[in-house]
Structures are given as C-alpha cells and as structure tokens.
Motif scaffolding. Structure first.
Motif, short mmCIF file in Angstrom:
data_model
loop_
_atom_site.label_atom_id
_atom_site.label_comp_id
_atom_site.label_asym_id
_atom_site.label_seq_id
_atom_site.Cartn_x
_atom_site.Cartn_y
_atom_site.Cartn_z
N THR A 106 0.84 -1.18 0.00
CA THR A 106 0.00 0.00 0.00
C THR A 106 0.88 1.24 0.00
O THR A 106 1.88 1.28 0.72
CB THR A 106 -0.89 0.02 1.26
N PHE A 107 0.50 2.23 -0.79
CA PHE A 107 1.19 3.51 -0.75
C PHE A 107 0.99 4.11 0.63
O PHE A 107 -0.10 4.06 1.20
CB PHE A 107 0.62 4.45 -1.83
N ALA A 108 2.05 4.67 1.20
CA ALA A 108 1.97 5.24 2.55
C ALA A 108 2.72 6.56 2.60
O ALA A 108 3.66 6.79 1.84
CB ALA A 108 2.56 4.26 3.55
N LYS A 109 2.31 7.41 3.52
CA LYS A 109 2.99 8.69 3.74
C LYS A 109 4.24 8.46 4.59
O LYS A 109 4.17 7.82 5.65
CB LYS A 109 2.07 9.68 4.44
N TRP A 110 5.35 9.02 4.15
CA TRP A 110 6.60 8.89 4.87
C TRP A 110 6.48 9.46 6.28
O TRP A 110 7.01 8.89 7.25
CB TRP A 110 7.71 9.58 4.09
N THR A 111 5.76 10.56 6.43
CA THR A 111 5.63 11.18 7.75
C THR A 111 4.95 10.24 8.76
O THR A 111 5.21 10.33 9.95
CB THR A 111 4.85 12.50 7.67
N ASP A 112 4.11 9.34 8.28
CA ASP A 112 3.42 8.40 9.17
C ASP A 112 4.32 7.24 9.61
O ASP A 112 4.03 6.59 10.61
CB ASP A 112 2.17 7.83 8.48
N TYR A 113 5.38 6.97 8.84
CA TYR A 113 6.21 5.79 9.10
C TYR A 113 7.67 6.11 9.40
O TYR A 113 8.43 5.22 9.75
CB TYR A 113 6.17 4.85 7.88
N ARG A 114 8.07 7.36 9.26
CA ARG A 114 9.48 7.71 9.36
C ARG A 114 10.10 7.26 10.67
O ARG A 114 11.20 6.69 10.70
CB ARG A 114 9.68 9.22 9.18
N VAL A 115 9.43 7.50 11.80
CA VAL A 115 10.00 7.15 13.11
C VAL A 115 10.28 5.65 13.21
O VAL A 115 11.29 5.24 13.79
CB VAL A 115 9.05 7.60 14.25
N LYS A 116 9.45 4.84 12.61
CA LYS A 116 9.61 3.39 12.68
C LYS A 116 10.60 2.86 11.63
O LYS A 116 11.41 1.97 11.92
CB LYS A 116 8.26 2.71 12.47
N LEU A 117 10.56 3.40 10.41
CA LEU A 117 11.32 2.82 9.31
C LEU A 117 12.71 3.42 9.10
O LEU A 117 13.62 2.73 8.64
CB LEU A 117 10.52 2.91 8.00
N TYR A 118 12.88 4.70 9.42
CA TYR A 118 14.19 5.32 9.18
C TYR A 118 15.32 4.61 9.94
O TYR A 118 16.40 4.42 9.37
CB TYR A 118 14.14 6.82 9.50
N PRO A 119 15.11 4.17 11.18
CA PRO A 119 16.18 3.42 11.86
C PRO A 119 16.56 2.12 11.12
O PRO A 119 17.74 1.74 11.13
CB PRO A 119 15.60 3.12 13.24
N ILE A 120 15.63 1.47 10.48
CA ILE A 120 15.93 0.26 9.69
C ILE A 120 16.83 0.63 8.51
O ILE A 120 17.81 -0.07 8.22
CB ILE A 120 14.63 -0.42 9.21
N ILE A 121 16.52 1.73 7.86
CA ILE A 121 17.33 2.19 6.73
C ILE A 121 18.73 2.55 7.22
O ILE A 121 19.73 2.18 6.59
CB ILE A 121 16.65 3.38 6.02
N GLN A 122 18.82 3.24 8.36
CA GLN A 122 20.13 3.62 8.91
C GLN A 122 20.95 2.39 9.31
O GLN A 122 22.16 2.34 9.08
CB GLN A 122 19.96 4.54 10.11
N GLN A 123 20.32 1.39 9.92
CA GLN A 123 21.02 0.18 10.31
C GLN A 123 21.56 -0.56 9.08
O GLN A 123 22.69 -1.07 9.10
CB GLN A 123 20.10 -0.75 11.11
N THR A 124 20.78 -0.58 8.02
CA THR A 124 21.22 -1.23 6.79
C THR A 124 22.39 -0.45 6.18
O THR A 124 23.36 -1.05 5.71
CB THR A 124 20.05 -1.33 5.80
N GLU A 125 22.29 0.86 6.22
CA GLU A 125 23.38 1.71 5.74
C GLU A 125 24.68 1.39 6.47
O GLU A 125 25.73 1.20 5.85
CB GLU A 125 23.00 3.18 5.93
N ASP A 126 24.61 1.31 7.78
CA ASP A 126 25.80 1.03 8.59
C ASP A 126 26.35 -0.37 8.29
O ASP A 126 27.56 -0.55 8.15
CB ASP A 126 25.48 1.15 10.08
N ARG A 127 25.47 -1.34 8.20
CA ARG A 127 25.88 -2.73 7.96
C ARG A 127 26.55 -2.88 6.59
O ARG A 127 27.53 -3.60 6.43
CB ARG A 127 24.67 -3.67 8.07
#
Length: 133
Positions: free
Chosen positions: A4-25
């Motif tokens: 489903t299409f979703a607004k980034w503002t609704d999910y940023r707090v939950k998903l951005y850390p996953i993106i950052q962890q992947t970036e670091d790894r």
C-alpha cells in the motif's frame, strides 16, 4: 505480496532506523538521500505486511522513464525476490521501461541475476543493476 502507498511522515519514526542500520551494515551511505527523497515526494513509500520499499521515478535522457528501487526491506530477508513482481507492476503503471537499483552488497549479485537484472555499471564499489520491462 500486496503493498500500500503510505505517507513517509506516518512511518518515518519506525522505518528510518531500519534504513540507517542497513546503511551502517553495508558501509554504503544512502539513508539521508532516501529520507530527503521521501520527504520531498521525489520517491514513494510502499508498505506490506512484513516489509517496505522506496521507489523513485526517474526521467532518463530522451524522456524515457525508469524506476530506481532506493530501498527494499522484508523481515524474512528476501525483499528482492518477494517484492520484484509488485515493483515491476507499479513501474509499468507509470510507463517505466526499466527498473534499477544500486548496491555495494556482493551477495545480492546472484539474486539480481536470477530475477533478470544485469550489471550496468560499477563505480567506487557501488554497482548499478538494471532490468528492462
């Protein structure tokens, strides 16, 4: 796999850390670029039951459209295979001629080739894979 299409503002707090962890790894800096693209609506977030993906439409030279898969994540770890059919479907809906992604992860090469991608370039260890639609 329905997404489903979703607004980034609704999910940023939950998903951005996953993106950052992947970036670091992966030792590949991309989290801020993804955050900016989503925040400025140059890329779009699609959320599924057990993962998410970030897709960015790109107008190439000559006016053809492609889709950059900026990020794909799945709790089971098979995001590429799991999301590829829906990525292609969404890309075709906007008239894209191809899909592509960038990675420094050597382990993705066999999977990318298995699902029809080919290596388009390799600059500074960052590989670009492309698949025509």
């Amino acid at each position: 796999m329905p997404v489903t299409f979703a607004k980034w503002t609704d999910y940023r707090v939950k998903l951005y850390p996953i993106i950052q962890q992947t970036e670091d790894r992966n030792n590949h800096r991309f989290a801020e670029e993804i955050d900016n693209a989503l925040s400025n609506e140059r890329a779009f977030l699609f959320v599924g039951d057990d993962g998410f993906m970030v897709l960015q439409p790109v107008t190439e030279q000559g006016g053809t459209v492609s889709v950059n898969i900026m990020f794909a994540y799945n709790d089971g770890g098979d995001a590429m295979i799991r999301y590829q059919p829906v990525i292609e479907q969404l890309a075709r809906k906007i008239g894209a001629c191809s899909v592509h992604f960038y990675t420094k992860v050597a382990g993705l090469v066999p999977i990318a080739e298995y699902i029809g991608y080919s290596l388009a370039s390799n600059q500074g260890g960052v590989q670009k894979f492309t698949k025509p639609l």
